[in-house]
Design a protein around this motif. Sequence first.
Motif, mmCIF file in Angstrom:
data_model
loop_
_atom_site.group_PDB
_atom_site.id
_atom_site.type_symbol
_atom_site.label_atom_id
_atom_site.label_comp_id
_atom_site.label_asym_id
_atom_site.label_seq_id
_atom_site.Cartn_x
_atom_site.Cartn_y
_atom_site.Cartn_z
ATOM 1 N N ASP A 98 -10.009 9.411 -1.213
ATOM 2 C CA ASP A 98 -8.619 9.228 -0.779
ATOM 3 C C ASP A 98 -8.313 7.771 -1.092
ATOM 4 O O ASP A 98 -8.597 6.874 -0.293
ATOM 5 N N ASP B 145 -12.487 7.367 2.058
ATOM 6 C CA ASP B 145 -11.513 6.296 1.854
ATOM 7 C C ASP B 145 -11.979 5.357 0.747
ATOM 8 O O ASP B 145 -13.161 4.986 0.677
ATOM 9 N N ILE C 103 -9.190 -0.558 4.897
ATOM 10 C CA ILE C 103 -8.885 -0.114 3.533
ATOM 11 C C ILE C 103 -8.326 -1.272 2.713
ATOM 12 O O ILE C 103 -8.747 -1.505 1.565
ATOM 13 N N THR D 150 -4.473 7.746 10.246
ATOM 14 C CA THR D 150 -4.898 6.447 9.748
ATOM 15 C C THR D 150 -4.501 5.407 10.791
ATOM 16 O O THR D 150 -3.324 5.074 10.929
#
Length: 246
Positions: A164, A28, A103, A95
């Motif tokens: 990602d 992430d 994030i 998620t």
Amino acid sequence: MEALTKADADKLDKGLATHGGGRLRPRDAATLILLDRKGGDVLVLMGRRHAAHAFMPGKFVFPGGRTDPADSRIPTATALDQHEEAKLTAGPGRTSRARARAIALSAVRETYEEAGLLIGRKGAFATTRRDWQGFVEHGVAPSLEALRFVARAITPPNRVRRFDTRFFSAWRGDVAVELPDGGPTNELEELVWLPLAKAKQADIPDITRMILDELEKRLADDPLLRPGGPVPFYRLVRNHFTRELL
């Protein structure tokens, strides 16, 4: 979902990472595209990566980096907009809300560390986390309500590094404190505000140029970047690079 043209697929492949021998799980990461208005132009904040960096050396990029799961526990003045949270938790993979929050907060933290810009609200803020002491020292409680989720891209397999990456956007007016000497790390140099058109002509990764194209189209349709807008998602599906909307 639509397959990209070969030219766009080549750009995505070239712009995200260099070739390697392994097949790594993407990590992430978050990036923040900070916007400002000057006259009729929309400006974006970019900085040049040092030439010694292994990943995209010398390229102009937005502030950003890997997500620290511990960021999910950082207190904030405001939460993510519910429409943005829904977009972040949608799509392939799991998620969770906590992961989505981490994030988003990593984009805020990295913008401070690399550019010296603290997004939030002036006021008391306390945490023992070392990475967030700049917010404590300057009396800024980080805020998430201004963040807009504008794009997502996953590095193709068999690359040296895989991410990602969720791309966020916010306005300069959402910055509570701007440190004159930049952030505490040496990740970026030559921080500049560039009009969108000039930013796309700079020495930037091709995926960055594609994301700027997407953002420019969204701003044309929605100059205020209201919550819940379309989020393009680039990834490899069955050996074909694809673009879909979240």
